[in-house]
Design a protein around this motif. Structure first.
Motif, PDB file in Angstrom:
ATOM      1  N   ALA A 161       0.826  -1.206   0.000  1.00 10.55           N
ATOM      2  CA  ALA A 161       0.000   0.000   0.000  1.00 10.55           C
ATOM      3  C   ALA A 161       0.864   1.262   0.000  1.00 10.55           C
ATOM      4  O   ALA A 161       0.565   2.231  -0.714  1.00 10.55           O
ATOM      5  CB  ALA A 161      -0.935  -0.008   1.213  1.00 10.55           C
ATOM      6  N   GLN A 162       1.942   1.265   0.776  1.00 10.73           N
ATOM      7  CA  GLN A 162       2.808   2.442   0.838  1.00 10.73           C
ATOM      8  C   GLN A 162       3.520   2.703  -0.485  1.00 10.73           C
ATOM      9  O   GLN A 162       3.810   3.852  -0.825  1.00 10.73           O
ATOM     10  CB  GLN A 162       3.832   2.273   1.959  1.00 10.73           C
ATOM     11  N   ALA A 163       3.800   1.653  -1.232  1.00 12.40           N
ATOM     12  CA  ALA A 163       4.489   1.831  -2.513  1.00 12.40           C
ATOM     13  C   ALA A 163       3.649   2.635  -3.499  1.00 12.40           C
ATOM     14  O   ALA A 163       4.200   3.262  -4.415  1.00 12.40           O
ATOM     15  CB  ALA A 163       4.837   0.467  -3.106  1.00 12.40           C
ATOM     16  N   HIS A 164       2.344   2.643  -3.320  1.00 12.32           N
ATOM     17  CA  HIS A 164       1.474   3.384  -4.227  1.00 12.32           C
ATOM     18  C   HIS A 164       1.457   4.882  -3.935  1.00 12.32           C
ATOM     19  O   HIS A 164       0.914   5.657  -4.725  1.00 12.32           O
ATOM     20  CB  HIS A 164       0.041   2.839  -4.146  1.00 12.32           C
ATOM     21  N   ASP A 165       2.015   5.279  -2.811  1.00 13.64           N
ATOM     22  CA  ASP A 165       1.996   6.699  -2.448  1.00 13.64           C
ATOM     23  C   ASP A 165       3.336   7.095  -1.837  1.00 13.64           C
ATOM     24  O   ASP A 165       3.394   7.739  -0.792  1.00 13.64           O
ATOM     25  CB  ASP A 165       0.842   6.964  -1.470  1.00 13.64           C
ATOM     26  N   ALA A 166       4.420   6.693  -2.479  1.00 14.18           N
ATOM     27  CA  ALA A 166       5.756   6.965  -1.948  1.00 14.18           C
ATOM     28  C   ALA A 166       6.209   8.367  -2.358  1.00 14.18           C
ATOM     29  O   ALA A 166       6.107   8.736  -3.532  1.00 14.18           O
ATOM     30  CB  ALA A 166       6.746   5.927  -2.456  1.00 14.18           C
ATOM     31  N   PRO A 167       6.723   9.150  -1.415  1.00  7.94           N
ATOM     32  CA  PRO A 167       7.201  10.490  -1.752  1.00  7.94           C
ATOM     33  C   PRO A 167       8.611  10.449  -2.344  1.00  7.94           C
ATOM     34  O   PRO A 167       9.354   9.476  -2.165  1.00  7.94           O
ATOM     35  CB  PRO A 167       7.189  11.206  -0.399  1.00  7.94           C
ATOM     36  N   LEU A 168       8.977  11.498  -3.049  1.00  6.94           N
ATOM     37  CA  LEU A 168      10.334  11.730  -3.558  1.00  6.94           C
ATOM     38  C   LEU A 168      10.789  10.705  -4.592  1.00  6.94           C
ATOM     39  O   LEU A 168      11.978  10.620  -4.892  1.00  6.94           O
ATOM     40  CB  LEU A 168      11.350  11.770  -2.408  1.00  6.94           C
ATOM     41  N   VAL A 169       9.890   9.912  -5.121  1.00  7.00           N
ATOM     42  CA  VAL A 169      10.254   8.985  -6.191  1.00  7.00           C
ATOM     43  C   VAL A 169       9.191   9.053  -7.279  1.00  7.00           C
ATOM     44  O   VAL A 169       8.037   9.433  -7.029  1.00  7.00           O
ATOM     45  CB  VAL A 169      10.382   7.527  -5.684  1.00  7.00           C
ATOM     46  N   ARG A 170       9.607   8.671  -8.466  1.00  8.95           N
ATOM     47  CA  ARG A 170       8.657   8.552  -9.569  1.00  8.95           C
ATOM     48  C   ARG A 170       8.549   7.078  -9.928  1.00  8.95           C
ATOM     49  O   ARG A 170       9.529   6.444 -10.314  1.00  8.95           O
ATOM     50  CB  ARG A 170       9.128   9.350 -10.789  1.00  8.95           C
ATOM     51  N   THR A 171       7.379   6.533  -9.751  1.00  5.62           N
ATOM     52  CA  THR A 171       7.162   5.119 -10.028  1.00  5.62           C
ATOM     53  C   THR A 171       6.993   4.909 -11.527  1.00  5.62           C
ATOM     54  O   THR A 171       6.133   5.533 -12.159  1.00  5.62           O
ATOM     55  CB  THR A 171       5.928   4.600  -9.283  1.00  5.62           C
ATOM     56  N   VAL A 172       7.817   4.023 -12.068  1.00 10.09           N
ATOM     57  CA  VAL A 172       7.705   3.667 -13.478  1.00 10.09           C
ATOM     58  C   VAL A 172       6.803   2.450 -13.626  1.00 10.09           C
ATOM     59  O   VAL A 172       5.849   2.449 -14.407  1.00 10.09           O
ATOM     60  CB  VAL A 172       9.098   3.405 -14.088  1.00 10.09           C
ATOM     61  N   THR A 173       7.095   1.397 -12.865  1.00  8.61           N
ATOM     62  CA  THR A 173       6.233   0.210 -12.845  1.00  8.61           C
ATOM     63  C   THR A 173       6.129  -0.301 -11.412  1.00  8.61           C
ATOM     64  O   THR A 173       7.088  -0.232 -10.635  1.00  8.61           O
ATOM     65  CB  THR A 173       6.785  -0.925 -13.732  1.00  8.61           C
ATOM     66  N   LEU A 174       4.969  -0.827 -11.087  1.00  3.80           N
ATOM     67  CA  LEU A 174       4.709  -1.438  -9.784  1.00  3.80           C
ATOM     68  C   LEU A 174       3.681  -2.530 -10.017  1.00  3.80           C
ATOM     69  O   LEU A 174       2.523  -2.253 -10.320  1.00  3.80           O
ATOM     70  CB  LEU A 174       4.189  -0.406  -8.784  1.00  3.80           C
ATOM     71  N   GLU A 175       4.115  -3.782  -9.886  1.00  2.38           N
ATOM     72  CA  GLU A 175       3.220  -4.887 -10.214  1.00  2.38           C
ATOM     73  C   GLU A 175       3.543  -6.113  -9.376  1.00  2.38           C
ATOM     74  O   GLU A 175       4.687  -6.332  -8.978  1.00  2.38           O
ATOM     75  CB  GLU A 175       3.328  -5.245 -11.698  1.00  2.38           C
ATOM     76  N   ARG A 176       2.507  -6.890  -9.101  1.00  2.00           N
ATOM     77  CA  ARG A 176       2.698  -8.154  -8.397  1.00  2.00           C
ATOM     78  C   ARG A 176       3.378  -9.149  -9.331  1.00  2.00           C
ATOM     79  O   ARG A 176       3.180  -9.116 -10.545  1.00  2.00           O
ATOM     80  CB  ARG A 176       1.356  -8.706  -7.915  1.00  2.00           C
TER      81      ARG A 176
END
Length: 249
Positions: A161-176
């Motif tokens: 859950a925290q990975a979906h709203d992490a500060p100071l980073v730009r998420t490129v991919t996030l997947e199970r």
């Protein structure tokens, strides 16, 4: 004119008052009483059947050979017979093969930290090219909690859950991602404060949650996404080494 006959007094025999005729009971009252009696009989029969069923369940089961065995009693929250828990963590920097470390961070220096439930090992490059690897393992020990696997699942869900709203980073991919422990996800991100990219794998195996983060300098030319597959593959290879070490602990 003749003499008149004297009038004789008439004595009426005494008779007590007749009792009143018995009244008839209403048919509705009789029906109600009969129904109540039937309900009482049914309740008594149900109680006898239930008590007999409980006695039968409490009785020990018998094997085909005739020997009695006590009924299986499993405490609430304890792992099942096939769900073996991990009792201790390996050495912090002893979970990743030397060859895997050399390919990820050549000629690395390492720093480690450990207690009974949390270990970390950090590998840093000594050359001109920046490379960095961190391995963390978190144990929910069966001696500390009655539900070690469920607690590990809760921590894993919180990290997801925290990975979906992490500060100071730009998420490129996030997947199970399947095939890594009991459950896992892979995360590729860029650090907005530094010119670096990070490939991360978080996985759970029974009552342990491990996190592997591999970071390197972002490409000077071209998009940072170009290093996504290489960084995630490196982190995944390290995570598989850690899972192998945990399976022997």
């Amino acid at each position: 004119m003749g003499l008149q006959r004297p009038v004789e007094p008439f004595h009426r025999p005494y008779a007590g008052p007749e009792p009143p005729a018995p009244g008839r009971r209403p048919r509705r009252l009789i029906a109600v009483l009969a129904a109540a009696a039937a309900v009482a009989v049914a309740v008594v029969a149900a109680v006898l059947v239930m008590s007999g069923g409980r006695e039968q369940e409490a009785a020990p089961r018998r094997t085909p050979g005739g020997s009695a065995q006590p009924p299986a009693v499993r405490p609430s929250g304890s792992p099942g017979p096939r769900e073996k828990v991990i009792n201790a963590l390996p050495a912090p920097c002893g979970t990743v093969a030397a060859g895997t470390v050399e390919r990820a961070v050549p000629e690395a220096t390492r720093r480690q930290s450990a207690n009974s439930t949390l270990t970390t090992c950090t590998y840093s490059s000594t050359g001109s090219a920046f490379r960095w690897l961190r391995v963390e393992a978190r144990l929910y020990a069966p001696g500390d909690t009655a539900t070690p696997v469920q607690d590990a699942e809760g921590y894993y869900d919180a990290q997801w859950a925290q990975a979906h709203d992490a500060p100071l980073v730009r998420t490129v991919t996030l997947e199970r991602r399947g095939g890594i422990g009991d459950e896992a996800y892979r995360w590729f991100k860029t650090d907005e404060g530094q010119p670096t990219v990070v490939g991360q794998v978080t996985a759970r195996v029974r009552n342990v949650v491990l996190t592997v983060a591999y970071s390197e300098q972002a490409p000077r030319k071209g998009p940072a996404d170009a290093r996504e597959r290489a960084c995630l593959d490196t982190a995944t290879a390290v995570a598989r080494d850690v899972l192998t070490a945990l399976s022997h602990s």
